[in-house]
Scaffold this motif. Sequence first.
Motif, PDB file in Angstrom:
ATOM      1  N   VAL A  36       8.076 -15.283   3.818  1.00 51.27           N
ATOM      2  CA  VAL A  36       8.562 -13.944   3.517  1.00 51.27           C
ATOM      3  C   VAL A  36       7.458 -13.214   2.767  1.00 51.27           C
ATOM      4  O   VAL A  36       7.016 -13.654   1.700  1.00 51.27           O
ATOM      5  CB  VAL A  36       9.847 -14.002   2.664  1.00 51.27           C
ATOM      6  N   VAL A  37       6.988 -12.121   3.326  1.00 47.85           N
ATOM      7  CA  VAL A  37       5.891 -11.366   2.717  1.00 47.85           C
ATOM      8  C   VAL A  37       6.470 -10.178   1.968  1.00 47.85           C
ATOM      9  O   VAL A  37       7.294  -9.430   2.502  1.00 47.85           O
ATOM     10  CB  VAL A  37       4.902 -10.876   3.794  1.00 47.85           C
ATOM     11  N   SER A  38       6.042 -10.003   0.740  1.00 41.75           N
ATOM     12  CA  SER A  38       6.537  -8.884  -0.061  1.00 41.75           C
ATOM     13  C   SER A  38       5.992  -7.568   0.475  1.00 41.75           C
ATOM     14  O   SER A  38       4.892  -7.514   1.039  1.00 41.75           O
ATOM     15  CB  SER A  38       6.141  -9.066  -1.529  1.00 41.75           C
ATOM     16  N   LEU A  39       6.760  -6.510   0.291  1.00 41.89           N
ATOM     17  CA  LEU A  39       6.344  -5.189   0.759  1.00 41.89           C
ATOM     18  C   LEU A  39       5.196  -4.670  -0.097  1.00 41.89           C
ATOM     19  O   LEU A  39       5.067  -5.034  -1.275  1.00 41.89           O
ATOM     20  CB  LEU A  39       7.515  -4.208   0.670  1.00 41.89           C
ATOM     21  N   PRO A  40       4.365  -3.800   0.458  1.00 41.48           N
ATOM     22  CA  PRO A  40       3.315  -3.174  -0.357  1.00 41.48           C
ATOM     23  C   PRO A  40       3.954  -2.318  -1.451  1.00 41.48           C
ATOM     24  O   PRO A  40       5.076  -1.828  -1.283  1.00 41.48           O
ATOM     25  CB  PRO A  40       2.547  -2.321   0.653  1.00 41.48           C
ATOM     26  N   SER A  41       3.280  -2.166  -2.542  1.00 41.70           N
ATOM     27  CA  SER A  41       3.839  -1.393  -3.660  1.00 41.70           C
ATOM     28  C   SER A  41       3.907   0.099  -3.332  1.00 41.70           C
ATOM     29  O   SER A  41       4.728   0.837  -3.893  1.00 41.70           O
ATOM     30  CB  SER A  41       2.996  -1.592  -4.919  1.00 41.70           C
ATOM     31  N   ALA A  42       3.060   0.550  -2.417  1.00 42.91           N
ATOM     32  CA  ALA A  42       3.061   1.966  -2.026  1.00 42.91           C
ATOM     33  C   ALA A  42       2.553   2.097  -0.601  1.00 42.91           C
ATOM     34  O   ALA A  42       1.765   1.280  -0.135  1.00 42.91           O
ATOM     35  CB  ALA A  42       2.182   2.776  -2.974  1.00 42.91           C
ATOM     36  N   ILE A  43       3.031   3.106   0.088  1.00 40.34           N
ATOM     37  CA  ILE A  43       2.558   3.400   1.440  1.00 40.34           C
ATOM     38  C   ILE A  43       2.766   4.881   1.695  1.00 40.34           C
ATOM     39  O   ILE A  43       3.623   5.524   1.061  1.00 40.34           O
ATOM     40  CB  ILE A  43       3.282   2.540   2.497  1.00 40.34           C
ATOM     41  N   ASP A  44       1.970   5.426   2.598  1.00 42.91           N
ATOM     42  CA  ASP A  44       2.110   6.845   2.921  1.00 42.91           C
ATOM     43  C   ASP A  44       1.945   7.037   4.414  1.00 42.91           C
ATOM     44  O   ASP A  44       1.398   6.182   5.108  1.00 42.91           O
ATOM     45  CB  ASP A  44       1.069   7.681   2.178  1.00 42.91           C
ATOM     46  N   PHE A  45       2.419   8.158   4.901  1.00 44.78           N
ATOM     47  CA  PHE A  45       2.165   8.546   6.282  1.00 44.78           C
ATOM     48  C   PHE A  45       1.387   9.852   6.265  1.00 44.78           C
ATOM     49  O   PHE A  45       1.837  10.854   5.714  1.00 44.78           O
ATOM     50  CB  PHE A  45       3.460   8.739   7.077  1.00 44.78           C
ATOM     51  N   ALA A  46       0.189   9.830   6.826  1.00 44.99           N
ATOM     52  CA  ALA A  46      -0.683  11.008   6.902  1.00 44.99           C
ATOM     53  C   ALA A  46      -0.881  11.633   5.530  1.00 44.99           C
ATOM     54  O   ALA A  46      -0.917  12.862   5.390  1.00 44.99           O
ATOM     55  CB  ALA A  46      -0.094  12.024   7.880  1.00 44.99           C
ATOM     56  N   GLY A  47      -0.986  10.794   4.505  1.00 46.99           N
ATOM     57  CA  GLY A  47      -1.215  11.279   3.143  1.00 46.99           C
ATOM     58  C   GLY A  47       0.044  11.707   2.423  1.00 46.99           C
ATOM     59  O   GLY A  47      -0.017  12.067   1.243  1.00 46.99           O
TER      60      GLY A  47
END
Length: 295
Positions: A36-47
């Motif tokens: 089970v891989v933890s989710l990234p702490s932050a993500i964006d779409f097109a900034g």
Amino acid sequence: MERFKKIAFTLALLGCSSFLIYSTVNETKLVPKREVVSLPSAIDFAGEKTPLHVADVRERFDREMIINTNLHSTTTLILKRANRTFPIIEPILKKYDIPDDFKYLAVIESGLANVVSPSGARGVWQFMPETAKEKGMEVNDFVDERYHLEKSTEAACKYLIEAKNKFGSWTLAAAAYNGGMGGINKQITNQQVNDYYDLLLTEETSRYVFRILALKEIMKNPVKYGFDLPKESLYHPIEVKKITVDSTITDLASFAKTQGINYKILKIHNPWLRDKSLTNKIKKEYVLEIPVEGY
């Protein structure tokens, strides 16, 4: 006799148990346990930042990450195809000032293959016939430019620019690619919010951007998510020469032979050719791609 029957039954039962244990052990060895891989702490779409601190947003993203990290064969094929397809898509997006993240929209639309949807959308960017024609693509019995990667990418860029100008957000522009500009606008008006993450949309459109985000995260960090593909296993670009034709080709199989290839190879590299011939009464210029090495 009854005693022998009982002994035979006991031996058979022990044999079956041993087989089941052996099968289970070997199956466990063949199918590796997925961590089970933890989710990234932050993500964006097109900034544009995705509000992962909101519970339903985080869970919707988590759902798509779980699905796509476990769709091992599908995601592996996508990674292989991207090595050949992204170098064609990326400069066109840049030419139209479209954020690079939109290449992942093409990924979730088609898996970077020329597929046909149940509704009749076709090609890597999944255009319906009417929308394709509105955006300048030729669609008829002989030519269907929805299968032309460069031209369909340019058409997608035109649609996305129009959607961005209408909604003021790249995230909503992406959602509109799936739900339609009219559909998204109606929900913005009805619900009195103008953020994708605040809108209650249909199941497909509500998942749409999260599917893009999941593929973006996985494809940018493949090893992290269990997709450690050697470079030589990826599908590499094939060198082609481009020739221009401005007349009817009555037999594409014969034409292919004059170019040192066969009919199959001609169609693979020019999937927008939809018949056995190319009718061209108005002497329109078409550019055909011919592989240099003949494959």
